[in-house]
Enzyme design. Structure first.
Site, PDB file in Angstrom:
ATOM      1  N   ASP A 142       0.833  -1.192   0.000  1.00 25.09           N
ATOM      2  CA  ASP A 142       0.000   0.000   0.000  1.00 25.09           C
ATOM      3  C   ASP A 142       0.875   1.253   0.000  1.00 25.09           C
ATOM      4  O   ASP A 142       2.020   1.231   0.481  1.00 25.09           O
ATOM      5  CB  ASP A 142      -0.882   0.053   1.250  1.00 25.09           C
ATOM      6  CG  ASP A 142      -1.878  -1.100   1.326  1.00 25.09           C
ATOM      7  OD1 ASP A 142      -2.145  -1.706   0.273  1.00 25.09           O
ATOM      8  OD2 ASP A 142      -2.368  -1.361   2.431  1.00 25.09           O
ATOM      9  N   VAL A 143       0.328   2.349  -0.485  1.00 22.27           N
ATOM     10  CA  VAL A 143       1.039   3.632  -0.457  1.00 22.27           C
ATOM     11  C   VAL A 143       1.472   3.977   0.967  1.00 22.27           C
ATOM     12  O   VAL A 143       2.586   4.461   1.193  1.00 22.27           O
ATOM     13  CB  VAL A 143       0.148   4.759  -1.027  1.00 22.27           C
ATOM     14  CG1 VAL A 143       0.789   6.127  -0.796  1.00 22.27           C
ATOM     15  CG2 VAL A 143      -0.092   4.549  -2.521  1.00 22.27           C
TER      16      VAL A 143
END
Length: 313
Positions: A142-143
């Site tokens: 995920d970012v």
């Protein structure tokens, strides 16, 4: 025009059907491989091959992949990524320590930096297998999650690593700081995950979801201004937001993760602007040497600072 790809069949695939061998060698789905064979785009030892033909070690397998429709929105643009470290680099793969705020690859909903564009800016040539915007990517973070990612540089490495992730032969280790103290302190969460109805970017435990299995163990507990626990987590599967969803289902969300129920007051006290979640370890069989390799990543400063806040009380 199509993109011809050619590889020699390794001994490990001897006796497999053509569609199965294609799927493993080129990172395709079995269905897509069968479709390409039906369209006459697959040759075995220079002869057009049906999907049901059997391959032998040393056979020359070629497939013509139809050209992808170009998309200006998803073009990979070389863009340096500050703070992205290369942990390992060889002819087959590159292991990246991804900083927070960086996506794995370009997407329509992301305008910030990403690993693929960062590697391009640094002069790395990666595998061309996979969708155009995520070539070489065999797994994602995920970012808002930092830590280790592996990116394939050769086509053979891409297919082998993709298969290793698919059949759960990769050791993925994360550390997560959660609110409260889980009971039991060692456990397994086996609960399917799917996209939450009405929430495009949020996932949940749903009976209709895909199987997901997460193992956890508490490695340190904190009793200061709030109760919290540091967990070591091993993943069997790799669903989107899997750790965050499963921990939230236990009512112990990652600190700093309001999307999945974390208390924003705790995040503010810890100085967190994202979920406390870091990919600390990665192990797999190297596709080139066949040896088991392992890599580790230290906590970045923001996560270290949050732990210091808990320790100091």
């Amino acid at each position: 025009m199509g993109d011809p790809r050619t590889l020699l069949v390794p001994e490990g695939l001897a006796g497999e059907r053509v569609d199965a061998a294609l799927a493993r060698l080129f990172g395709l789905s079995r269905t897509r491989a069968a479709e390409l064979a039906a369209e006459g785009l697959v040759t075995l030892n220079s002869r057009v091959s049906p999907k049901s033909a059997r391959v032998a070690a040393g056979d020359l397998l070629e497939v013509v992949l139809p050209a992808a429709v170009p998309s200006a929105h998803l073009a990979v643009v070389a863009q340096p990524v500050p703070g992205m470290h290369i942990v390992h680099d060889d002819d087959d793969l590159v292991v990246v320590d991804k900083p927070v705020g960086v996506a794995a690859h370009p997407s329509l909903n992301w305008t910030g930096p990403d690993v693929v564009s960062g590697l391009a800016a640094a002069g790395y040539r990666i595998a061309t297998s996979g969708a155009s915007e995520r070539q070489g990517i065999v797994s994602r973070l995920d970012v808002g999650t930092s830590g280790l990612m592996v990116v394939a540089k050769s086509e053979y490495a891409y297919s082998r690593l993709k298969q290793a992730f698919r059949v759960r032969q990769v050791d993925k280790t994360y550390h997560a700081l959660v609110q409260g103290i889980p009971d039991p302190m060692v456990g397994t969460i086996d609960a399917p995950i799917g996209r939450r109805p009405g929430a495009e970017f949020k996932f949940a435990v749903l009976a209709s979801g895909k199987p997901a299995v997460t193992h956890y163990e508490v490695i340190e507990v904190f009793h200061s201004f709030t109760s919290a626990a540091l967990l070591e987590i091993k993943l069997e599967t790799g669903r989107t937001h899997q750790i965050r969803v499963h921990l939230a289902a236990l009512r112990h969300p990652c600190c700093g993760d309001p999307l999945y129920g974390a208390d924003p007051r705790v995040a503010a006290r810890l100085g967190l602007e994202r979920q406390w979640l870091h990919a600390v370890g990665l192990g797999f069989e190297h596709p080139g040497s066949g040896e088991w390799v392992t890599f580790t990543s230290a906590y970045p400063p923001d996560l270290e600072q949050a732990l210091d806040q808990l320790t100091e009380g």
